[in-house]
Design an enzyme around this catalytic site. Structure first.
Site, PDB file in Angstrom:
ATOM      1  N   THR A   1      -2.969   5.600  -4.127  1.00  0.00           N
ATOM      2  CA  THR A   1      -1.875   6.313  -3.450  1.00  0.00           C
ATOM      3  C   THR A   1      -0.545   6.074  -4.153  1.00  0.00           C
ATOM      4  O   THR A   1       0.277   6.978  -4.238  1.00  0.00           O
ATOM      5  CB  THR A   1      -1.774   5.857  -1.981  1.00  0.00           C
ATOM      6  OG1 THR A   1      -1.736   4.427  -1.939  1.00  0.00           O
ATOM      7  CG2 THR A   1      -2.952   6.334  -1.174  1.00  0.00           C
TER       8      THR A   1
ATOM      9  N   ASP B   1       0.852  -1.192   0.000  1.00  0.00           N
ATOM     10  CA  ASP B   1       0.000   0.000   0.000  1.00  0.00           C
ATOM     11  C   ASP B   1       0.888   1.242   0.000  1.00  0.00           C
ATOM     12  O   ASP B   1       1.666   1.458   0.936  1.00  0.00           O
ATOM     13  CB  ASP B   1      -0.906  -0.019   1.239  1.00  0.00           C
ATOM     14  CG  ASP B   1      -1.826   1.185   1.278  1.00  0.00           C
ATOM     15  OD1 ASP B   1      -2.481   1.456   0.272  1.00  0.00           O
ATOM     16  OD2 ASP B   1      -1.864   1.872   2.313  1.00  0.00           O
TER      17      ASP B   1
END
Length: 524
Positions: free
Chosen positions: A92, A59
């Protein structure tokens, strides 16, 4: 003649040096996270220097939040990644990589003696053309509930395909869509609670209607209660503490001590009577409840739940419609929570309390299972991304195609627009187009495919009029993203392009970096 006007140890980097420092920092950060992009992205292990705890994740926001940076431009990319996480919940890594690629192209243009302001003007023209093409390609199926649910399912699958849950993405995509549709259009993810319990496998995870509290019901209380009226409190229910710090009591006989204890017990009995006067049959307290008040409450037929953590109490008050009380003198002013059933359940070897039929019908709990804590933590991050994107898509219902399709579509539109631009700005607009094409290139590289060949074929397919062409990452060919169901949120893609181009502009404008003198710590 140059003169140093700054204090000792304060530093200044000017012109080319400042720009070079900014480019180097931003490009290094982009290179760090770009290997995590896409369905075949790799993981990073983050190890804490102080505690030795490890986090395994791909992530982008989690990676960038965890690293200590000294470069000013790199910090700007971390900030846009955080904004993307807060605004949409996913994308992101994409936003950070696109900003870095825009700066990589800008660095080449600066080396060709093109002024940064000219590059920025070209980037603005290109950004407007890209967003216009993206909006034109977006589709809205909100009027057809069946098709819209399929869109949400496809978005969840696409989001989860680059995460640890990719092996079971269909299962978790359904779970995420069911949870978000229960919110009835709200973006408040507080109503969706995630409980992590190690053990079993990932597909043992499930969605449970209602609210689950990770505590146990007190010993003397019944383990099942129907039509509950709940008083949620944050009050001290312990009898043997003097509440003034540093206070002492001196007694000259055991009789006086017994009197003190009796007074304490009477005081606690009065407090329990005041709590019972609310007409409740369940009492949940944030703090400990000692044996004496617990037995008094049990005698009155009230189910006691103690030491519920603060987040649990807050969420419980939200979903049951009650308020957290700390004084009990005015029962008429206290808003009680309600639910149809409270019962004790088992998950693995742990006992938990389930509240069914809560006042907030949209409330639900996702129970995540997995073999290791790291696996469950990463599964939670993945599911949170999917839930965030879905909740935003329920509000902004338009969708676009993924798999590099939207980026190539925008790249082609920017190239077309660049042909009508005069002067050096056209070169900058073409550079923006090349940066957008880098996104499918990185996707192919991360999967171990021949990116030059694939991206050239993809570009040719788009110029041939195949507007739904994208990269099929399972087979390493150019395929139809519509048929494969690779769908992404329009809001997510739009935010990526906006944030990345704004960050690249901001860094390009830099011509001076001033560093203050470090603050000295005086020895004590």
């Amino acid at each position: 003649m140059s003169m140093n006007i700054f204090g000792a140890e304060a530093t200044e980097e000017k012109a080319e040096n400042a720009r070079l420092s900014s480019f180097v920092g931003a490009l290094a950060l982009g290179d760090l996270v770009k290997s995590t992009l896409g369905p075949k992205g790799m993981n990073k292990i983050l190890q804490s220097g102080s505690t030795g705890d490890i986090t395994v994740t791909n992530d982008g926001a989690t990676i960038l939040k965890s690293i200590q940076l000294d470069n000013a431009a790199a910090k700007i990319l971390v900030n846009i990644s955080k904004v993307q996480d807060d605004e949409v919940g996913d994308g992101t890594t994409s936003v950070c990589v696109l900003a870095a690629e825009l700066l990589r192209e800008a660095e080449k243009l600066v080396a060709q003696r093109i002024h940064p302001q000219t590059i920025i003007e070209g980037y603005r023209i290109a950004s407007a053309a890209a967003l216009k093409a993206l909006e034109k390609s977006a589709q809205d199926h909100s009027s057809d509930p069946t098709q819209f649910r399929q869109d949400l399912f496809n978005i969840a699958r696409t989001t989860l395909s680059s995460k640890v849950l990719s092996q079971d993405k269909d299962y978790f995509a359904n779970l995420a869509v069911d949870a978000v549709l229960r919110l009835k259009g709200s973006t408040d993810l507080e109503h969706i609670q995630i409980i992590k319990k190690a053990g079993g496998k990932l597909t043992d995870s499930y969605l449970d209607e209602g609210f689950i509290l990770d505590k146990t019901i007190a010993v003397n209380s019944p383990k099942r209660l129907e039509n509950a009226k709940i008083l949620i409190a944050n009050t001290s229910m312990d009898t043997d503490k003097i509440k003034v710090f540093g206070a002492r009591l001196k007694v000259d006989s055991t009789g006086k001590l017994a009197e003190l204890e009796r007074a304490e017990r009477e005081k606690m009995k009065a407090k329990v009577d005041a709590i019972a006067a609310h007409g409740i049959n369940c009492f949940v307290n944030r703090q400990l409840i000692y044996n004496y008040p617990e037995s008094l409450l049990a005698e009155k037929g009230i189910v006691v739940i103690e030491h519920a953590d603060f987040e649990g109490v807050e969420r419980l008050s939200l979903v049951t419609g009650g308020e957290i009380a700390s004084t009990f003198d005015r029962p008429d002013l206290v808003k009680l929570g309600s639910c149809e059933l409270i019962e004790e359940i088992m998950i693995g070897e742990d006992k938990l309390i389930k509240f069914s039929g809560v006042a907030a019908g949209e409330a639900c709990t996702v129970v995540l299972r997995g073999s290791t804590n790291q696996m469950i933590d990463e599964a939670e991050r993945s599911l949170h991304d999917a839930l965030s994107v879905l909740s935003q898509t329920v509000k902004e219902t338009r969708v676009v195609l993924g798999g590099g399709c939207a980026e190539m579509l925008m790249s082609c539109a920017v190239e077309e627009a660049a042909r009508t631009v005069q002067g050096k700005k056209a070169i900058a607009a073409e550079a923006f187009s090349r940066a957008l094409r880098q996104m499918p290139t990185i996707l192919a590289d991360n999967a171990g495919y021949d990116s030059s060949d694939l991206v050239a074929k993809l570009r040719a397919a788009h110029y041939d009029g195949q507007a739904d062409a994208g990269l099929n990452m399972n087979e390493g060919i150019v395929g139809s993203m519509k048929e494969l169901g690779v769908t992404e949120s329009y809001k997510l893609k739009r935010q990526v392009v906006l944030s990345a181009s704004e960050a690249a502009e901001m860094i390009l404008r830099v011509d001076d970096i001033l560093r203050a003198t470090p603050r000295r710590r005086e020895a004590v």
